[in-house]
Design a protein around this motif. Structure first.
Motif, PDB file in Angstrom:
ATOM      1  N   SER A 167       0.752  -1.446  -0.495  1.00 57.76           N
ATOM      2  CA  SER A 167      -0.163  -0.061  -0.280  1.00 57.76           C
ATOM      3  C   SER A 167       0.805   1.142  -0.251  1.00 57.76           C
ATOM      4  CB  SER A 167      -0.978  -0.207   0.763  1.00 57.76           C
ATOM      5  OG  SER A 167      -1.749  -0.912   1.184  1.00 57.76           O
ATOM      6  N   ASN A 168       1.984   1.601   0.077  1.00 60.74           N
ATOM      7  CA  ASN A 168       3.062   1.767  -0.205  1.00 60.74           C
ATOM      8  C   ASN A 168       3.038   3.433   0.892  1.00 60.74           C
ATOM      9  OD1 ASN A 168       4.707   3.918  -2.865  1.00 60.74           O
ATOM     10  ND2 ASN A 168       2.735   2.173  -3.939  1.00 60.74           N
ATOM     11  N   ILE A 169       2.690   3.472   1.449  1.00 65.60           N
ATOM     12  CA  ILE A 169       2.591   4.246   2.876  1.00 65.60           C
ATOM     13  C   ILE A 169       2.480   3.755   3.845  1.00 65.60           C
ATOM     14  CG2 ILE A 169       1.098   6.183   0.732  1.00 65.60           C
ATOM     15  CD1 ILE A 169      -1.102   5.894   2.652  1.00 65.60           C
ATOM     16  N   CYS A 170       2.073   3.009   4.091  1.00 65.48           N
ATOM     17  CA  CYS A 170       2.249   2.116   5.727  1.00 65.48           C
ATOM     18  C   CYS A 170       3.242   2.502   6.369  1.00 65.48           C
ATOM     19  CB  CYS A 170       1.548   0.633   5.740  1.00 65.48           C
ATOM     20  SG  CYS A 170       0.239   0.678   4.505  1.00 65.48           S
ATOM     21  N   CYS A 171       4.526   1.687   5.526  1.00 65.71           N
ATOM     22  CA  CYS A 171       5.936   2.364   6.492  1.00 65.71           C
ATOM     23  C   CYS A 171       5.594   3.203   6.871  1.00 65.71           C
ATOM     24  CB  CYS A 171       6.614   1.832   5.687  1.00 65.71           C
ATOM     25  SG  CYS A 171       6.798   0.046   5.192  1.00 65.71           S
ATOM     26  N   MET A 172       5.421   4.000   6.231  1.00 62.07           N
ATOM     27  CA  MET A 172       5.620   5.744   6.691  1.00 62.07           C
ATOM     28  C   MET A 172       4.833   6.516   7.774  1.00 62.07           C
ATOM     29  SD  MET A 172       8.216   5.600   5.094  1.00 62.07           S
ATOM     30  CE  MET A 172       9.222   7.102   5.335  1.00 62.07           C
ATOM     31  N   ARG A 177       9.931  -0.391   3.646  1.00 65.43           N
ATOM     32  CA  ARG A 177       9.203   0.346   2.395  1.00 65.43           C
ATOM     33  C   ARG A 177      10.049   1.290   1.829  1.00 65.43           C
ATOM     34  NH1 ARG A 177       6.592  -4.210  -1.014  1.00 65.43           N
ATOM     35  NH2 ARG A 177       7.670  -5.769  -1.130  1.00 65.43           N
ATOM     36  N   ALA A 178      11.323   1.932   2.636  1.00 62.50           N
ATOM     37  CA  ALA A 178      11.222   3.635   2.196  1.00 62.50           C
ATOM     38  C   ALA A 178      11.393   3.960   0.772  1.00 62.50           C
ATOM     39  CB  ALA A 178      11.965   4.203   3.693  1.00 62.50           C
ATOM     40  N   VAL A 179      11.212   4.360   0.122  1.00 64.79           N
ATOM     41  CA  VAL A 179      11.375   4.077  -2.033  1.00 64.79           C
ATOM     42  C   VAL A 179      10.826   6.045  -1.447  1.00 64.79           C
ATOM     43  CG1 VAL A 179      11.470   2.434  -1.927  1.00 64.79           C
ATOM     44  CG2 VAL A 179       8.782   3.217  -1.878  1.00 64.79           C
ATOM     45  N   GLY A 180      10.628   6.420  -1.030  1.00 63.32           N
ATOM     46  CA  GLY A 180      10.435   8.078  -1.253  1.00 63.32           C
ATOM     47  C   GLY A 180      11.200   8.787  -1.488  1.00 63.32           C
ATOM     48  N   SER A 181      10.898  10.425  -1.791  1.00 60.59           N
ATOM     49  CA  SER A 181      12.551  10.941  -1.427  1.00 60.59           C
ATOM     50  C   SER A 181      12.575  11.707   0.074  1.00 60.59           C
ATOM     51  CB  SER A 181      11.861  12.408  -2.590  1.00 60.59           C
ATOM     52  OG  SER A 181      12.345  13.559  -1.651  1.00 60.59           O
ATOM     53  N   ASN A 182      13.457  11.437   0.837  1.00 61.39           N
ATOM     54  CA  ASN A 182      13.701  12.197   2.083  1.00 61.39           C
ATOM     55  C   ASN A 182      12.975  10.828   2.930  1.00 61.39           C
ATOM     56  OD1 ASN A 182      14.992  14.287   1.609  1.00 61.39           O
ATOM     57  ND2 ASN A 182      13.514  15.531   1.174  1.00 61.39           N
ATOM     58  N   TYR A 183      12.896   9.760   2.692  1.00 59.67           N
ATOM     59  CA  TYR A 183      12.408   8.642   3.541  1.00 59.67           C
ATOM     60  C   TYR A 183      13.049   7.525   4.403  1.00 59.67           C
ATOM     61  CZ  TYR A 183       7.755   8.873   1.001  1.00 59.67           C
ATOM     62  OH  TYR A 183       6.326   9.463   0.486  1.00 59.67           O
ATOM     63  N   GLU A 184      14.121   7.076   3.521  1.00 57.55           N
ATOM     64  CA  GLU A 184      15.159   6.771   4.373  1.00 57.55           C
ATOM     65  C   GLU A 184      15.649   7.510   5.372  1.00 57.55           C
ATOM     66  OE1 GLU A 184      15.767   3.625   3.187  1.00 57.55           O
ATOM     67  OE2 GLU A 184      17.311   3.146   4.955  1.00 57.55           O
ATOM     68  N   GLU A 185      16.171   9.185   5.379  1.00 55.97           N
ATOM     69  CA  GLU A 185      16.502   9.738   6.433  1.00 55.97           C
ATOM     70  C   GLU A 185      15.355  10.158   7.234  1.00 55.97           C
ATOM     71  OE1 GLU A 185      16.623  10.307   2.825  1.00 55.97           O
ATOM     72  OE2 GLU A 185      17.367  11.712   2.137  1.00 55.97           O
ATOM     73  N   PHE A 186      13.497   9.835   7.465  1.00 53.71           N
ATOM     74  CA  PHE A 186      13.168  10.378   7.635  1.00 53.71           C
ATOM     75  C   PHE A 186      12.552   8.597   8.527  1.00 53.71           C
ATOM     76  CE2 PHE A 186       7.915  10.393   8.627  1.00 53.71           C
ATOM     77  CZ  PHE A 186       7.746  11.172   9.459  1.00 53.71           C
ATOM     78  N   TYR A 187      13.703   7.132   8.144  1.00 54.77           N
ATOM     79  CA  TYR A 187      13.247   6.176   8.574  1.00 54.77           C
ATOM     80  C   TYR A 187      14.819   6.400   9.962  1.00 54.77           C
ATOM     81  CZ  TYR A 187      14.571   0.956   8.663  1.00 54.77           C
ATOM     82  OH  TYR A 187      14.728   0.575   9.536  1.00 54.77           O
ATOM     83  N   ALA A 228      -4.227   3.621  -7.651  1.00 51.91           N
ATOM     84  CA  ALA A 228      -3.627   2.948  -6.943  1.00 51.91           C
ATOM     85  C   ALA A 228      -3.066   2.960  -5.513  1.00 51.91           C
ATOM     86  CB  ALA A 228      -2.062   2.275  -8.033  1.00 51.91           C
ATOM     87  N   PRO A 229      -3.210   3.068  -4.977  1.00 50.73           N
ATOM     88  CA  PRO A 229      -2.155   3.367  -3.573  1.00 50.73           C
ATOM     89  C   PRO A 229      -0.915   4.168  -3.744  1.00 50.73           C
ATOM     90  CG  PRO A 229      -2.732   1.208  -2.877  1.00 50.73           C
ATOM     91  CD  PRO A 229      -2.639   0.983  -4.414  1.00 50.73           C
ATOM     92  N   ALA A 230      -0.625   5.366  -3.099  1.00 49.27           N
ATOM     93  CA  ALA A 230      -0.096   5.949  -3.662  1.00 49.27           C
ATOM     94  C   ALA A 230       0.518   6.788  -2.051  1.00 49.27           C
ATOM     95  CB  ALA A 230       0.178   6.964  -4.670  1.00 49.27           C
ATOM     96  N   ASP A 231       1.573   7.980  -1.639  1.00 47.64           N
ATOM     97  CA  ASP A 231       1.694   8.569  -1.101  1.00 47.64           C
ATOM     98  C   ASP A 231       1.458  10.313  -1.455  1.00 47.64           C
ATOM     99  OD1 ASP A 231       3.324   9.511  -2.614  1.00 47.64           O
ATOM    100  OD2 ASP A 231       5.047   9.379  -1.200  1.00 47.64           O
ATOM    101  N   ILE A 232       1.659  11.130  -0.515  1.00 48.45           N
ATOM    102  CA  ILE A 232       0.483  12.516  -1.396  1.00 48.45           C
ATOM    103  C   ILE A 232       1.294  12.886  -2.349  1.00 48.45           C
ATOM    104  CG2 ILE A 232       0.489  15.100  -0.529  1.00 48.45           C
ATOM    105  CD1 ILE A 232      -1.537  13.181   0.826  1.00 48.45           C
ATOM    106  N   PRO A 233       2.520  13.243  -2.617  1.00 48.81           N
ATOM    107  CA  PRO A 233       3.439  14.059  -3.599  1.00 48.81           C
ATOM    108  C   PRO A 233       2.669  12.592  -4.882  1.00 48.81           C
ATOM    109  CG  PRO A 233       4.302  13.750  -2.070  1.00 48.81           C
ATOM    110  CD  PRO A 233       3.602  12.684  -1.533  1.00 48.81           C
ATOM    111  N   THR A 234       3.428  11.648  -4.706  1.00 44.78           N
ATOM    112  CA  THR A 234       2.909  10.738  -5.539  1.00 44.78           C
ATOM    113  C   THR A 234       1.610  11.256  -6.270  1.00 44.78           C
ATOM    114  OG1 THR A 234       4.063   9.394  -5.335  1.00 44.78           O
ATOM    115  CG2 THR A 234       2.519   8.450  -6.979  1.00 44.78           C
ATOM    116  N   SER A 235       0.629  11.326  -5.475  1.00 48.69           N
ATOM    117  CA  SER A 235      -0.664  11.879  -6.113  1.00 48.69           C
ATOM    118  C   SER A 235      -1.157  12.676  -6.227  1.00 48.69           C
ATOM    119  CB  SER A 235      -1.650  11.555  -4.596  1.00 48.69           C
ATOM    120  OG  SER A 235      -2.740  10.479  -3.558  1.00 48.69           O
TER     121      SER A 235
END
Ligand code: SF4
Ligand code: SF4
Ligand code: SF4
Ligand code: SF4
Lengths: 802, 165
Positions: free
Chosen positions: A408-413, A439-449, A548-555
């Motif tokens: 679902s793309n966003i649940c981890c985050m 799954r920290a795949v978006g921009s700045n996600y790994e940093e957030f993790y 399809a499931p997506a985060d806000i930037p993708t939406s």
């Protein structure tokens, strides 16, 4: 009909054809035939124009390179001599013959067949009727979540009238509940601004409450409203919208709250997990004033008018009625979003079971952490008790063959966002995230993790097997799979990162719009690589998480993409449809209505007429000319311009002109004009570089290719007639079934060929004489493999006895 | 896994599902044996299958025999893998190739000869008396033996024993 034939040697690269012989062959036919060394050179194009202007042919045969390149190389030139591209019929002497077949006699004979086929087609008359479509300069955006708001703003700024419709009495959709977004950690009620940096003050972003986006002169906002009915097609849709009463006039209400203060009725506030109370007269989302107060009318005691009395601006009308609005628009953006998967279905976590009140979803946790939420932003148990620890469980209902197969793309985050918020507010609260993979795949996600880990959030790799309770505390049982240890975590709250599923009612709306829903339940985009926000219905786009499931930037990106594509249409005013359309012969039609269901684009309608009561009518705007209706019609009442059965048969007659005398069994490949025909070109292109050698790309000279719009056009009749005209074998070559350019044409032809093979067997004809194959441009070996296999088989079986 | 699919073809259908395992640990988290004894881990069994170590498990490590067959793992696995059934099948195959740990042979023998795997202890007996529970009737040995005979357990046990010698 005067047909002019142009022969081109492609700069001399086709010297293995006997051009003198070809010219004398064509010179016999009425019309004229000319030869040029390289027609697409500047000099060649001038020669072409001069000849056409002098001879004034009604149609043209272009014998040279593939019509795919000839068509584009000569598009302008054809226009200059006032002809339509459909008046020029290609004869592919290069990719299909010259670059493949080294034997001069065989190549020249095949070229004669191909030329004669194209000549016959041109001689039949191939012009395609044009249709002008007036486009209404207005759009309907369904769903006022982030994607809908973005699409509406973009379209409005581009100058189009936008009707933005939402069934909730507030805007923002799911985001209105989320408090903050990741990884920006900014407000969920913050929205993009269309202001231009440096030109006006509103650059970058604004809060809902001061955005006043609904006051944009081009935006009409309908809250508490639902789509009832949609009619029409691209450019001219008529939509009925049911506007349910909120009992407060949005344009009058000033959000002073006096009415709510006066209202005597108090009930649990569902928006805030029922932990606090709200009045029957209330503001649905506390922090958003873009939407106004609404009354839960069924909660009002009889005769009560306290709110009406309290309102200083006479904004309240307790007798407000439901109304239906009719809106005309040129196109749609569907932005209906998602909902959380029902957590009760994952039984082992006991959501909703008495005693498990503190098992919540991430959306509910967001309410608990929201400053405007029931606990004013401090994490508390449902009964208001303080919290010492929380466990977040990711992937609940996602990535599962049992529930929903997708990530679902966003649940981890979202889980990480909440973990960070909790830790930042109170570092003493113990926070554990249980995950399968992060799954920290978006921009700045790994940093957030990383930030979450820095703050002391524990990450446990293991999907919990069970949540239990002793009445006061929750116990999460899991394997810590990095330590091979069983663990029981004692905790006050468990937050489930629920899977995203399509918003309820998506299927119903899809039916009204005549678009498809995919296996996942979300709206189906036209294609997975590009056109990701287009649907199969022209003028209907899909954005945000509706697709399809997506985060806000993708939406939001999807929303912008959809809006810009709709803008391209709306700004045109009128468009001209220049490609083939189905035509129904009313005299032949037996009114069986099979075509109506066969058409994947809903282009055929049953309309009332005086006599005999009804008739089938093709909407030329929705018709893409695939011919799936043609192959379905039992009365042979339908034809598609340019690829009608009569045209195809006349072309076949030429293509098989030597069938009687040729000792070799002949194979006709009926190739769809999209990927399949390109694949036949690709084998020619590949064979050219190793000309004369037998490579996987070369194929037997007995294989002759004829284009159709889509293999969905190929009827049982056509197959039978092709055999009767001299084909000893037939290959139906189409796109991969799930990637058909016309939705289901290739699938239909696969099924039809399978049935026909059985029928051939019954009538004593070897079923190996008929095959269906699918291919891409880049997988032309799939074509050559079946072609060569069939050629080999037919050499053993011999010619078909007639 | 290649070796084992070659070894026992009928296992193939089950293996196709194992490929979906992403090692989430849900099975282990719910397994009553794993909770007490971390060396038996159904997730690790799946991992062995994924790594193609079927024979290693069945012939050398023999952890599968700790499984109680409760099927909790199967109901919980998000990928719908029937772990309990797979472990059961592995046990069946081990018996088929006449390979079971000594302890299992001893347990089967005990049931055949005495009707129980382990006799009830003296202290348990005393507790029963204290709790005023009725005396336990002795197992009906002839019924048990008949049952084991007709279901083929006795034949399997004999072949396991022969092989062990
Ligand atoms: S040609 Fe295709 S799109 Fe047109 S009416 Fe027939 S089935 Fe529908
Ligand atoms: S399938 Fe053919 S005969 Fe039947 S309604 Fe359509 S056009 Fe008429
Ligand atoms: S629960 Fe299923 S997917 Fe998870 S580790 Fe066990 S077998 Fe694999
Ligand atoms: S069936 Fe076996 S592996 Fe699965 S939970 Fe029960 S004891 Fe554990």
């Amino acid at each position: 009909m005067k047909v002019g034939t142009f022969l081109c040697n492609c700069g001399g690269s086709l010297d293995n054809l006997d051009w003198d012989e070809l010219q004398s062959f064509m010179k016999d036919k009425p019309g004229f035939c000319v030869y040029h060394e390289s027609l697409c050179s500047q000099e060649g194009k001038n020669f072409f124009k001069e000849t056409v202007n002098r001879e004034q042919p009604d149609s043209i045969v272009f014998g040279g390179c593939t019509p795919k390149t000839a068509g584009s190389l000569f598009e302008d030139v054809v226009k200059e001599v006032n002809m339509s591209p459909y008046q020029m019929v290609g004869a592919n002497l290069r990719e299909h013959i010259g670059w493949i077949e080294p034997d001069k006699t065989l190549a020249t004979n095949k070229a004669k067949a191909v030329l004669l086929g194209s000549y016959n087609k041109a001689n039949y008359g191939t012009n395609v009727e044009k249709h002008r479509i007036e486009i209404q300069d207005a759009a309907i955006v369904i769903g006022a979540g982030p994607a809908g708001i973005q699409a509406a703003q973009d379209l409005a700024e581009k100058g189009h009238k936008v009707h933005l419709i939402d069934r909730n009495p507030y805007i923002g959709g799911n985001s209105a509940k989320m408090g903050t977004f990741f990884p920006s950690e900014d407000c969920a009620t913050c929205m993009p601004s269309n202001g231009i940096k440096g030109i006006d003050q509103s650059h970058v972003r604004r809060c809902h409450y001061r955005s006043a986006f609904d006051l944009h002169p081009n935006i009409d906002l309908y809250i508490n409203s639902e789509i009832e009915d949609i009619k029409g097609s691209l450019g001219n849709y008529t939509t009925e919208v049911k506007v349910k009463p909120t009992y407060v006039h949005m344009d009058k209400c000033i959000n002073c709250n006096l009415c709510a203060q006066a209202c005597p009725v108090e009930n649990p506030d569902e928006f805030n997990l029922g932990m606090v109370k709200r009045k029957a007269m209330h503001l649905p989302v506390g922090v958003s004033t873009t939407t106004k107060y609404v009354v839960e009318r069924e909660e009002c005691p009889d005769g009560c008018t306290e709110c009406v009395k309290a309102c200083p601006v006479e904004a309240i009308d307790l007798n407000m009625q439901e109304t239906t609005k009719t809106i005309n628009a040129g196109g749609f953006v569907i932005a209906t979003g998602f909902e959380e998967f029902d957590p009760r279905l994952v039984e082992e976590y006991h959501y909703g079971v008495p005693g498990y009140e503190n098992v919540v979803t991430q959306t509910e946790l967001a309410r608990l952490l929201d400053l405007a939420g029931p606990t004013l932003g401090s994490l508390k148990k449902k009964n208001g008790d303080p919290v010492e620890s929380i466990v977040i469980i990711n992937c609940v209902g996602s990535r599962s063959t049992k529930y929903n197969i997708w990530c679902s793309n966003i649940c981890c985050m979202i889980g990480i966002k909440h973990a960070i918020k909790i830790k930042e507010k109170d570092p003493n609260i113990d926070v554990t995230c249980c995950y399968i993979d992060i799954r920290a795949v978006g921009s700045n996600y790994e940093e957030f993790y990383n930030k979450a880990r820095d703050l002391g959030v524990k990450f446990l790799r293991g999907r919990p097997a069970e949540v239990e309770t002793d009445g006061t505390t929750l116990y999460v049982q899991a394997e810590d799979s990095q330590a091979d240890q069983f663990v029981t975590i004692k905790t006050d709250i468990v937050a489930l990162s629920m899977s995203m599923v399509a918003s309820p009612g998506a299927e119903e709306l899809a039916k009204k719009l005549k678009v498809d829903i995919s296996d996942t339940g979300f709206f189906k985009a036209l294609y997975s690589k590009f056109k990701t926000t287009e649907t199969k219905k022209a003028g209907v786009f899909v954005a945000g998480t509706a697709v399809a499931p997506a985060d806000i930037p993708t939406s939001l990106n999807r929303a912008g993409y959809a809006a810009s594509h709709l803008d391209m249409l709306l700004s045109k005013g009128t468009v001209e449809k220049k490609f083939p359309t189905a035509v129904i012969d009313d005299d032949k039609c037996t009114l069986c209505e099979l075509c109506v269901t066969a058409c994947p684009f809903g282009a055929i309608e049953v309309i009332p007429v005086a006599n005999p009561g009804v008739k089938m009518q093709v909407d030329p705007v929705s018709c893409l000319g695939c011919g799936q209706c043609v192959s379905t019609c039992p009365a042979a009442a339908i034809g598609v311009d340019y690829y009608s059965e009569d045209i195809i048969l006349s072309q076949l007659e030429g293509l098989l002109y030597d069938a009687k005398d040729n000792l070799d069994p002949l194979i006709v490949t009926l190739a769809c004009w999209e990927c399949a025909y390109s694949a036949t070109d690709a084998s020619g292109m590949a064979a050219r570089t190793r000309f004369g050698e037998v490579t996987p790309e070369t194929y037997d000279h007995t294989v002759r290719i004829l284009p159709v719009q889509c293999t969905g056009n190929i009827s049982a009749r056509l197959i039978q007639k092709t055999f009767a005209m001299g084909a000893d074998g037939i290959i139906v070559l189409g796109c991969y079934e799930d990637k058909c350019h016309y939705d289901s044409g290739s699938q239909a032809s696969t099924i039809r060929v399978a049935l026909l093979k059985q029928m051939l067997q019954f009538s004593g004809i070897d079923p190996q004489r008929l095959e269906k194959q699918t291919t891409f441009f880049m997988s032309s070996d799939r074509f050559t493999t079946v072609a060569n296999k069939m050629a080999k088989t037919l050499k053993e079986l011999g010619k078909l006895e007639r | 896994m290649i070796e084992s699919t070659e070894l026992i073809g009928e296992f193939k259908g089950l293996y196709d599902k194992v490929k979906l395992c992403y090692q989430c640990g849900t099975c282990a988290g719910g397994c009553p044996v794993f909770k007490q004894y971390s060396r038996f881990n159904p997730r690790r069994i799946m991992e062995k299958l994924l790594a193609g170590e079927f024979t290693k498990e069945v012939f050398e490590e023999q952890q599968i025999w700790y499984c109680t067959g409760c099927y909790t793992c199967s109901t919980r696995c998000p990928q719908g893998i029937d772990i309990g059934h797979i472990i059961n099948e592995m046990k069946n195959m081990a018996v088929k190739v006449k390979n079971a740990p000594e302890g299992i042979i001893a347990e089967m023998t005990a049931i055949l000869e005495t009707g129980v795997t382990a006799g009830i202890s003296q202290s348990a007996m005393k507790r029963r008396v204290k709790l005023e529970l009725p005396e336990l009737p002795p197992p009906d040995l002839s019924e048990i033996q008949k049952l084991m005979e007709v279901t083929g357990v006795v034949a399997k046990l004999n072949s396991l024993k022969e092989h062990a010698n």
